[in-house]
Enzyme design. Structure first.
Site, PDB file in Angstrom:
ATOM      1  N   GLY A   8       0.819  -1.215   0.000  1.00 27.20           N
ATOM      2  CA  GLY A   8       0.000   0.000   0.000  1.00 27.20           C
ATOM      3  C   GLY A   8       0.845   1.253   0.000  1.00 27.20           C
ATOM      4  N   THR A  11      -0.031   5.247  -2.247  1.00 25.33           N
ATOM      5  CA  THR A  11      -0.700   6.503  -1.866  1.00 25.33           C
ATOM      6  C   THR A  11      -0.754   6.630  -0.335  1.00 25.33           C
ATOM      7  OG1 THR A  11      -2.900   5.484  -1.777  1.00 25.33           O
ATOM      8  CG2 THR A  11      -2.254   6.469  -3.884  1.00 25.33           C
ATOM      9  N   GLY A  12      -1.206   7.782   0.119  1.00 20.09           N
ATOM     10  CA  GLY A  12      -1.524   7.994   1.532  1.00 20.09           C
ATOM     11  C   GLY A  12      -0.356   7.828   2.488  1.00 20.09           C
ATOM     12  N   ILE A  13      -0.629   7.170   3.600  1.00 21.93           N
ATOM     13  CA  ILE A  13       0.361   7.026   4.677  1.00 21.93           C
ATOM     14  C   ILE A  13       1.571   6.231   4.187  1.00 21.93           C
ATOM     15  CG2 ILE A  13       0.745   5.966   6.943  1.00 21.93           C
ATOM     16  CD1 ILE A  13      -2.272   6.578   7.551  1.00 21.93           C
ATOM     17  N   ASP A  32       1.696  -3.025  -4.302  1.00 20.02           N
ATOM     18  CA  ASP A  32       0.381  -2.358  -4.332  1.00 20.02           C
ATOM     19  C   ASP A  32      -0.442  -2.950  -5.465  1.00 20.02           C
ATOM     20  OD1 ASP A  32      -0.395   0.635  -2.876  1.00 20.02           O
ATOM     21  OD2 ASP A  32      -1.751  -0.148  -4.419  1.00 20.02           O
ATOM     22  N   LEU A  42      -3.898  -7.953  -2.854  1.00 18.81           N
ATOM     23  CA  LEU A  42      -3.706  -8.633  -1.566  1.00 18.81           C
ATOM     24  C   LEU A  42      -4.995  -9.208  -0.989  1.00 18.81           C
ATOM     25  CD1 LEU A  42      -1.169  -6.073  -0.123  1.00 18.81           C
ATOM     26  CD2 LEU A  42      -0.669  -8.447  -0.744  1.00 18.81           C
ATOM     27  N   SER A 113      -5.594   1.138  13.782  1.00 15.50           N
ATOM     28  CA  SER A 113      -6.422   2.350  13.709  1.00 15.50           C
ATOM     29  C   SER A 113      -6.925   2.648  15.115  1.00 15.50           C
ATOM     30  CB  SER A 113      -7.622   2.092  12.791  1.00 15.50           C
ATOM     31  OG  SER A 113      -8.647   3.035  13.032  1.00 15.50           O
ATOM     32  N   TYR A 150     -14.533  -2.686   9.409  1.00 13.43           N
ATOM     33  CA  TYR A 150     -13.237  -2.000   9.421  1.00 13.43           C
ATOM     34  C   TYR A 150     -12.607  -2.014  10.819  1.00 13.43           C
ATOM     35  CZ  TYR A 150      -9.710   1.632   8.793  1.00 13.43           C
ATOM     36  OH  TYR A 150      -8.516   2.312   8.747  1.00 13.43           O
ATOM     37  N   LYS A 154      -9.271  -4.112  12.399  1.00  9.39           N
ATOM     38  CA  LYS A 154      -8.144  -3.457  13.066  1.00  9.39           C
ATOM     39  C   LYS A 154      -7.995  -3.959  14.508  1.00  9.39           C
ATOM     40  CE  LYS A 154      -6.938  -0.849   9.544  1.00  9.39           C
ATOM     41  NZ  LYS A 154      -5.663  -1.053   8.831  1.00  9.39           N
TER      42      LYS A 154
HETATM   43  P1  NAD Z   1      -4.841   4.963   0.965  1.00  4.33           P
HETATM   44  O1  NAD Z   1      -6.100   4.569   0.283  1.00  4.33           O
HETATM   45  O2  NAD Z   1      -4.184   6.228   0.573  1.00  4.33           O
HETATM   46  O3  NAD Z   1      -3.744   3.793   0.834  1.00  4.33           O
HETATM   47  C1  NAD Z   1      -4.081   2.446   0.817  1.00  4.33           C
HETATM   48  C2  NAD Z   1      -3.198   1.748  -0.188  1.00  4.33           C
HETATM   49  O4  NAD Z   1      -3.539   0.349  -0.171  1.00  4.33           O
HETATM   50  C3  NAD Z   1      -3.397   2.253  -1.632  1.00  4.33           C
HETATM   51  O5  NAD Z   1      -2.141   2.497  -2.226  1.00  4.33           O
HETATM   52  C4  NAD Z   1      -4.150   1.117  -2.302  1.00  4.33           C
HETATM   53  O6  NAD Z   1      -3.902   1.000  -3.699  1.00  4.33           O
HETATM   54  C5  NAD Z   1      -3.619  -0.100  -1.525  1.00  4.33           C
HETATM   55  N1  NAD Z   1      -4.535  -1.226  -1.614  1.00  4.33           N
HETATM   56  C6  NAD Z   1      -5.870  -1.240  -1.356  1.00  4.33           C
HETATM   57  N2  NAD Z   1      -6.389  -2.451  -1.607  1.00  4.33           N
HETATM   58  C7  NAD Z   1      -5.368  -3.229  -2.029  1.00  4.33           C
HETATM   59  C8  NAD Z   1      -5.270  -4.583  -2.445  1.00  4.33           C
HETATM   60  N3  NAD Z   1      -6.352  -5.369  -2.515  1.00  4.33           N
HETATM   61  N4  NAD Z   1      -4.062  -5.058  -2.801  1.00  4.33           N
HETATM   62  C9  NAD Z   1      -2.956  -4.265  -2.761  1.00  4.33           C
HETATM   63  N5  NAD Z   1      -2.985  -2.978  -2.392  1.00  4.33           N
HETATM   64  C10 NAD Z   1      -4.178  -2.458  -2.031  1.00  4.33           C
HETATM   65  O7  NAD Z   1      -5.183   4.941   2.510  1.00  4.33           O
HETATM   66  P2  NAD Z   1      -4.346   5.316   3.822  1.00  4.33           P
HETATM   67  O8  NAD Z   1      -5.241   6.133   4.638  1.00  4.33           O
HETATM   68  O9  NAD Z   1      -2.977   5.785   3.523  1.00  4.33           O
HETATM   69  O10 NAD Z   1      -4.312   3.870   4.516  1.00  4.33           O
HETATM   70  C11 NAD Z   1      -3.108   3.202   4.864  1.00  4.33           C
HETATM   71  C12 NAD Z   1      -3.385   2.365   6.094  1.00  4.33           C
HETATM   72  O11 NAD Z   1      -3.664   3.232   7.187  1.00  4.33           O
HETATM   73  C13 NAD Z   1      -4.588   1.437   5.958  1.00  4.33           C
HETATM   74  O12 NAD Z   1      -4.271   0.192   6.553  1.00  4.33           O
HETATM   75  C14 NAD Z   1      -5.658   2.147   6.752  1.00  4.33           C
HETATM   76  O13 NAD Z   1      -6.631   1.257   7.249  1.00  4.33           O
HETATM   77  C15 NAD Z   1      -4.825   2.768   7.841  1.00  4.33           C
HETATM   78  N6  NAD Z   1      -5.452   3.885   8.541  1.00  4.33           N
HETATM   79  C16 NAD Z   1      -5.854   4.996   7.858  1.00  4.33           C
HETATM   80  C17 NAD Z   1      -6.463   6.027   8.532  1.00  4.33           C
HETATM   81  C18 NAD Z   1      -6.954   7.260   7.840  1.00  4.33           C
HETATM   82  O14 NAD Z   1      -7.701   8.061   8.437  1.00  4.33           O
HETATM   83  N7  NAD Z   1      -6.587   7.510   6.583  1.00  4.33           N
HETATM   84  C19 NAD Z   1      -6.653   5.939   9.925  1.00  4.33           C
HETATM   85  C20 NAD Z   1      -6.233   4.792  10.605  1.00  4.33           C
HETATM   86  C21 NAD Z   1      -5.627   3.773   9.889  1.00  4.33           C
END
Ligand code: NAD
Length: 254
Positions: A8, A11-13, A32, A42, A113, A150, A154
């Site tokens: 993952g 994008t994002g975190i 990813d 995944l 989370s 969700y 977690k």
């Molecule tokens: P995001 O959507 O930006 O990133 C998620 C990534 O996972 C993406 O790059 C996506 O392509 C990849 N992904 C999704 N499904 C997939 C699959 N089936 N196979 C392979 N890759 C896959 O989101 P984020 O917010 O950066 O989330 C990252 C983690 O942080 C996650 O586990 C999320 O649950 C956790 N999280 C996020 C938040 C929030 O508020 N954003 C809060 C707590 C925890």
């Protein structure tokens, strides 16, 4: 130069953590569903196997760290995608790279989370996850709602960390978790766009003691620390990085 693998990381975190690690001269392998060094879905066993085999092929010398960051939001459909990606893929990939981590006395950092404590430990869905029964967990969650799917995934993965940290430590591998609060990422955008859950998230964001939401790099900086040699006695720990929400909601729990 250290070698890390992040699922993952597109994008994002995960992407924010990748940038921080690259900036300090480390090597980062991204898995990813799109935009990674290894493309794998995944949610499937085939994808999980491709991810693990791909990481072994790219880092046969071992890993300093592994971060299974890929995750899907409470609005993902079907709901069974949520335990598949957020729980079962995490267990499969961490277990699959364990020997690579052992080679370098590295660490795995699971992304939980601050919603995890909102579902009780004895919820049958959580129990099915922890029993390793993907079929039953997926069947059970199809009868429930996105928040339970969700937060329950977690809750389960965080308990898995606590249950397995001592065992991994026998190989010299540190297993820890970070529990972010609302963070401004594409995942959060999807929840905000949902008619019902968007409203709930906006109300929750308004209550965060330090302000509404984190920037991805605010979470990633703590992750960088947890992965680093600075944190080499950190084992089985769960860091809430959520602007004070968990402390506000569960003041007497630690
Ligand atoms: P995001 O959507 O930006 O990133 C998620 C990534 O996972 C993406 O790059 C996506 O392509 C990849 N992904 C999704 N499904 C997939 C699959 N089936 N196979 C392979 N890759 C896959 O989101 P984020 O917010 O950066 O989330 C990252 C983690 O942080 C996650 O586990 C999320 O649950 C956790 N999280 C996020 C938040 C929030 O508020 N954003 C809060 C707590 C925890």
């Amino acid at each position: 130069m250290k070698t890390y693998a992040i699922t993952g990381g597109a994008t994002g975190i995960g992407a924010a953590l990748k940038e921080l690690l690259l900036a300090q001269g480390d090597r980062v392998i991204v898995v990813d569903i799109r935009g990674g060094d290894i493309i794998a879905d995944l949610s499937t066993e085939t994808g999980r196997r491709a991810a693990v085999e791909g990481i072994h092929a790219l880092a046969p010398e071992g890993l300093d760290g592994f971060v299974p960051c890929a995750g899907v939001p409470p609005v993902a459909k079907p709901l069974s995608l949520i335990p598949q990606v957020n729980y079962f893929a995490v267990v499969a990939t961490v277990s699959g790279v364990r020997e690579l981590l052992a080679k370098k006395q590295g660490s795995a950092l699971i992304v939980s989370s601050n919603s995890a404590p909102m579902i009780p430990a004895d919820d049958p869905y959580v129990e099915a996850c922890l029993a390793g029964d993907e079929k039953i967990a997926c069947e059970l969650i199809e009868q429930r709602d996105g928040h339970t799917a969700y937060a329950g995934s977690k809750r389960a993965i965080t308990q898995w960390v606590r249950r397995n940290a001592a065992d991994f430590a026998r190989d010299g591998v540190r297993l820890n978790a970070i529990a972010p609060g609302i963070t401004a990422t594409p995942l959060t955008e999807q929840v905000l766009a949902d008619e019902a859950l968007g409203e709930v998230m906006r109300a929750f964001a308004a209550s965060v003691p330090l302000g509404e939401s984190a920037r991805p790099e605010q979470i990633a900086r703590v992750m960088r620390f947890m992965l680093s040699p600075e944190a080499d006695f950190l084992c089985g720990s769960v860091f809430f990085v959520d602007g004070g929400s968990d402390a506000m909601l569960r003041s007497d729990a630690f």
